[in-house]
Scaffold this motif. Structure first.
Motif, PDB file in Angstrom:
ATOM      1  N   MET A  81     -30.810 -20.497 -17.175  1.00 16.20           N
ATOM      2  CA  MET A  81     -31.059 -19.210 -17.799  1.00 16.20           C
ATOM      3  C   MET A  81     -29.853 -18.287 -17.626  1.00 16.20           C
ATOM      4  SD  MET A  81     -33.220 -17.314 -19.483  1.00 16.20           S
ATOM      5  CE  MET A  81     -34.818 -18.116 -19.231  1.00 16.20           C
ATOM      6  N   THR A  82     -29.472 -17.609 -18.701  1.00 13.14           N
ATOM      7  CA  THR A  82     -28.446 -16.579 -18.629  1.00 13.14           C
ATOM      8  C   THR A  82     -29.131 -15.272 -18.262  1.00 13.14           C
ATOM      9  OG1 THR A  82     -27.251 -17.716 -20.401  1.00 13.14           O
ATOM     10  CG2 THR A  82     -26.543 -15.487 -19.866  1.00 13.14           C
ATOM     11  N   VAL A  83     -28.571 -14.551 -17.285  1.00 13.47           N
ATOM     12  CA  VAL A  83     -29.228 -13.353 -16.754  1.00 13.47           C
ATOM     13  C   VAL A  83     -28.223 -12.216 -16.621  1.00 13.47           C
ATOM     14  CG1 VAL A  83     -30.523 -12.362 -14.814  1.00 13.47           C
ATOM     15  CG2 VAL A  83     -30.844 -14.777 -15.416  1.00 13.47           C
ATOM     16  N   ILE A  84     -28.639 -11.024 -17.060  1.00 14.21           N
ATOM     17  CA  ILE A  84     -27.919  -9.788 -16.741  1.00 14.21           C
ATOM     18  C   ILE A  84     -28.890  -8.931 -15.937  1.00 14.21           C
ATOM     19  CG2 ILE A  84     -26.675  -7.772 -17.588  1.00 14.21           C
ATOM     20  CD1 ILE A  84     -26.235  -9.222 -20.213  1.00 14.21           C
ATOM     21  N   MET A  85     -28.466  -8.525 -14.756  1.00 17.89           N
ATOM     22  CA  MET A  85     -29.364  -7.817 -13.845  1.00 17.89           C
ATOM     23  C   MET A  85     -28.730  -6.523 -13.353  1.00 17.89           C
ATOM     24  SD  MET A  85     -31.244  -9.276 -10.383  1.00 17.89           S
ATOM     25  CE  MET A  85     -29.731  -9.843  -9.599  1.00 17.89           C
ATOM     26  N   VAL A  86     -29.457  -5.428 -13.511  1.00 16.39           N
ATOM     27  CA  VAL A  86     -29.091  -4.161 -12.878  1.00 16.39           C
ATOM     28  C   VAL A  86     -29.767  -4.143 -11.520  1.00 16.39           C
ATOM     29  CG1 VAL A  86     -29.424  -1.658 -12.942  1.00 16.39           C
ATOM     30  CG2 VAL A  86     -28.782  -2.888 -15.023  1.00 16.39           C
ATOM     31  N   GLU A  87     -29.006  -3.816 -10.474  1.00 11.49           N
ATOM     32  CA  GLU A  87     -29.597  -3.901  -9.144  1.00 11.49           C
ATOM     33  C   GLU A  87     -28.910  -2.924  -8.188  1.00 11.49           C
ATOM     34  OE1 GLU A  87     -31.926  -4.296  -6.430  1.00 11.49           O
ATOM     35  OE2 GLU A  87     -32.416  -5.630  -8.100  1.00 11.49           O
ATOM     36  N   GLN A  88     -29.748  -2.192  -7.419  1.00  9.86           N
ATOM     37  CA  GLN A  88     -29.228  -1.286  -6.402  1.00  9.86           C
ATOM     38  C   GLN A  88     -28.896  -2.016  -5.095  1.00  9.86           C
ATOM     39  OE1 GLN A  88     -28.283   1.783  -6.659  1.00  9.86           O
ATOM     40  NE2 GLN A  88     -29.003   2.117  -8.753  1.00  9.86           N
ATOM     41  N   ARG A  89     -29.553  -3.135  -4.848  1.00  7.20           N
ATOM     42  CA  ARG A  89     -29.222  -3.941  -3.658  1.00  7.20           C
ATOM     43  C   ARG A  89     -27.983  -4.771  -4.001  1.00  7.20           C
ATOM     44  NH1 ARG A  89     -33.939  -4.672  -0.029  1.00  7.20           N
ATOM     45  NH2 ARG A  89     -35.702  -3.550  -0.937  1.00  7.20           N
ATOM     46  N   ALA A  90     -26.847  -4.078  -4.024  1.00  8.72           N
ATOM     47  CA  ALA A  90     -25.630  -4.661  -4.588  1.00  8.72           C
ATOM     48  C   ALA A  90     -25.191  -5.931  -3.864  1.00  8.72           C
ATOM     49  CB  ALA A  90     -24.502  -3.627  -4.563  1.00  8.72           C
ATOM     50  N   LEU A  91     -25.168  -5.914  -2.547  1.00  7.44           N
ATOM     51  CA  LEU A  91     -24.672  -7.080  -1.811  1.00  7.44           C
ATOM     52  C   LEU A  91     -25.586  -8.289  -2.003  1.00  7.44           C
ATOM     53  CD1 LEU A  91     -23.464  -5.437   1.525  1.00  7.44           C
ATOM     54  CD2 LEU A  91     -22.093  -6.154  -0.442  1.00  7.44           C
ATOM     55  N   ASP A  92     -26.897  -8.056  -1.981  1.00  7.12           N
ATOM     56  CA  ASP A  92     -27.844  -9.158  -2.189  1.00  7.12           C
ATOM     57  C   ASP A  92     -27.685  -9.734  -3.594  1.00  7.12           C
ATOM     58  OD1 ASP A  92     -28.885  -8.820   0.342  1.00  7.12           O
ATOM     59  OD2 ASP A  92     -30.504  -7.510  -0.325  1.00  7.12           O
ATOM     60  N   ALA A  93     -27.510  -8.843  -4.579  1.00 12.18           N
ATOM     61  CA  ALA A  93     -27.387  -9.296  -5.963  1.00 12.18           C
ATOM     62  C   ALA A  93     -26.083 -10.057  -6.181  1.00 12.18           C
ATOM     63  CB  ALA A  93     -27.464  -8.102  -6.908  1.00 12.18           C
ATOM     64  N   LEU A  94     -24.993  -9.541  -5.639  1.00  9.39           N
ATOM     65  CA  LEU A  94     -23.697 -10.200  -5.815  1.00  9.39           C
ATOM     66  C   LEU A  94     -23.668 -11.565  -5.126  1.00  9.39           C
ATOM     67  CD1 LEU A  94     -21.334  -7.131  -5.382  1.00  9.39           C
ATOM     68  CD2 LEU A  94     -21.673  -8.454  -7.472  1.00  9.39           C
ATOM     69  N   GLU A  95     -24.493 -11.721  -4.108  1.00  9.89           N
ATOM     70  CA  GLU A  95     -24.538 -12.995  -3.382  1.00  9.89           C
ATOM     71  C   GLU A  95     -25.026 -14.136  -4.272  1.00  9.89           C
ATOM     72  OE1 GLU A  95     -27.049 -13.969   0.374  1.00  9.89           O
ATOM     73  OE2 GLU A  95     -25.359 -12.720   1.011  1.00  9.89           O
ATOM     74  N   ILE A  96     -25.888 -13.818  -5.249  1.00  8.08           N
ATOM     75  CA  ILE A  96     -26.422 -14.873  -6.116  1.00  8.08           C
ATOM     76  C   ILE A  96     -25.776 -14.860  -7.502  1.00  8.08           C
ATOM     77  CG2 ILE A  96     -28.647 -14.857  -4.920  1.00  8.08           C
ATOM     78  CD1 ILE A  96     -29.830 -13.434  -7.397  1.00  8.08           C
ATOM     79  N   ALA A  97     -24.889 -13.885  -7.755  1.00  6.10           N
ATOM     80  CA  ALA A  97     -24.313 -13.723  -9.095  1.00  6.10           C
ATOM     81  C   ALA A  97     -23.020 -14.513  -9.265  1.00  6.10           C
ATOM     82  CB  ALA A  97     -24.040 -12.247  -9.371  1.00  6.10           C
ATOM     83  N   ASP A  98     -22.691 -14.822 -10.526  1.00  7.17           N
ATOM     84  CA  ASP A  98     -21.381 -15.387 -10.854  1.00  7.17           C
ATOM     85  C   ASP A  98     -20.314 -14.295 -10.891  1.00  7.17           C
ATOM     86  OD1 ASP A  98     -22.207 -18.145 -11.323  1.00  7.17           O
ATOM     87  OD2 ASP A  98     -23.260 -17.346 -13.066  1.00  7.17           O
ATOM     88  N   ARG A  99     -20.703 -13.156 -11.461  1.00  7.74           N
ATOM     89  CA  ARG A  99     -19.765 -12.028 -11.570  1.00  7.74           C
ATOM     90  C   ARG A  99     -20.543 -10.712 -11.500  1.00  7.74           C
ATOM     91  NH1 ARG A  99     -17.532 -10.985 -16.163  1.00  7.74           N
ATOM     92  NH2 ARG A  99     -18.940 -12.192 -17.468  1.00  7.74           N
ATOM     93  N   GLY A 100     -19.797  -9.645 -11.271  1.00  6.55           N
ATOM     94  CA  GLY A 100     -20.404  -8.321 -11.284  1.00  6.55           C
ATOM     95  C   GLY A 100     -19.537  -7.344 -12.058  1.00  6.55           C
ATOM     96  N   TYR A 101     -20.183  -6.361 -12.689  1.00  2.00           N
ATOM     97  CA  TYR A 101     -19.491  -5.239 -13.317  1.00  2.00           C
ATOM     98  C   TYR A 101     -19.843  -3.979 -12.542  1.00  2.00           C
ATOM     99  CZ  TYR A 101     -18.187  -7.785 -17.585  1.00  2.00           C
ATOM    100  OH  TYR A 101     -17.631  -8.660 -18.486  1.00  2.00           O
ATOM    101  N   LEU A 102     -18.820  -3.195 -12.203  1.00  7.86           N
ATOM    102  CA  LEU A 102     -19.016  -1.934 -11.490  1.00  7.86           C
ATOM    103  C   LEU A 102     -18.960  -0.782 -12.477  1.00  7.86           C
ATOM    104  CD1 LEU A 102     -19.260  -0.256  -8.888  1.00  7.86           C
ATOM    105  CD2 LEU A 102     -16.754  -0.327  -8.736  1.00  7.86           C
ATOM    106  N   PHE A 103     -20.049  -0.006 -12.541  1.00  7.29           N
ATOM    107  CA  PHE A 103     -20.103   1.174 -13.398  1.00  7.29           C
ATOM    108  C   PHE A 103     -19.762   2.411 -12.571  1.00  7.29           C
ATOM    109  CE2 PHE A 103     -21.882  -1.735 -16.183  1.00  7.29           C
ATOM    110  CZ  PHE A 103     -22.324  -1.168 -17.366  1.00  7.29           C
TER     111      PHE A 103
END
Length: 206
Positions: free
Chosen positions: A184-206
């Motif tokens: 599944m392709t996923v785009i996720m907005v998340e405040q728990r940044a470190l937890d989210a980045l741990e499972i992500a391929d990439r992140g965008y910083l707004f």
């Protein structure tokens, strides 16, 4: 798979939350959007899903321009949006919620219900209960199951762990990681940044 180019969007005539935003997401990626409140992360998801009409810029999905389409049409293209709030029907049973999630592909409802219950046994056990009886973590689980009923190729998740306990959040991240591992392709907005980045391929910083 998804390309957002120079998108300008907001909630009022002179309100520009997004001022020329651009992102790109490849098939099978898990991409996280992080940043402070008010930066425009959720606004971008709503623009992709069709709940906000961008004033400028282009959004394409699998090579087809989708900005300007209605949410239902975008869902049929293969994009499912799970908002942070009001993401289930509290007065309906769990099974009725799932059936509502599959309204764009009604011919496959029975098959997808079976798949949803296999993936989420706790929902199968409580299928006759009203959604209002669920805990926060199980409510988010139901919201994601509803999105999966539409057989999406891209899921948009808006702060799925908001208001959840650390244990429920960990279970939810494990679920998202599992969906990603299945392709599944996923785009996720998340405040728990470190937890989210741990499972992500990439992140965008707004």
């Amino acid at each position: 798979m998804l390309s957002v180019t120079n998108v300008v969007a907001g909630y009022g005539a002179h309100d520009e939350v997004l001022k020329g935003v651009g992102i790109a997401v490849a098939e099978r990626e898990l991409v996280v959007l992080i940043g402070p409140n008010g930066a425009g992360k959720s606004t971008l998801l709503k623009s992709i899903a069709g709940f906000l009409k961008p004033r400028d810029g282009t959004i394409t999905f699998e090579g087809k321009r989708i900005n300007g389409l209605r949410p239902r049409e975008i869902t049929r293209q293969g994009i499912a949006f799970v908002p942070q709030e009001a993401n289930v029907f509290p007065s309906l049973t769990i099974e009725a919620n799932l059936e509502m999630g599959g309204y764009v592909h009604r011919d496959a409802t029975a098959e997808r219900l079976h798949a949803a219950y296999a993936r989420f046994p706790v929902l199968a056990e409580r299928r006759r209960q009203d959604a209002r009886t669920l805990s926060g973590g199980h409510r988010q689980m139901l919201a994601m199951a509803m999105a999966l009923m539409a057989a999406p190729r891209l899921m948009l998740l808006d702060e799925p762990s908001a208001g959840l306990s650390p244990t429920a959040s960990a279970e939810l991240f494990a679920l998202i990681k599992g969906l990603h591992a299945e392709g599944m392709t996923v785009i996720m907005v998340e405040q728990r940044a470190l937890d989210a980045l741990e499972i992500a391929d990439r992140g965008y910083l707004f």
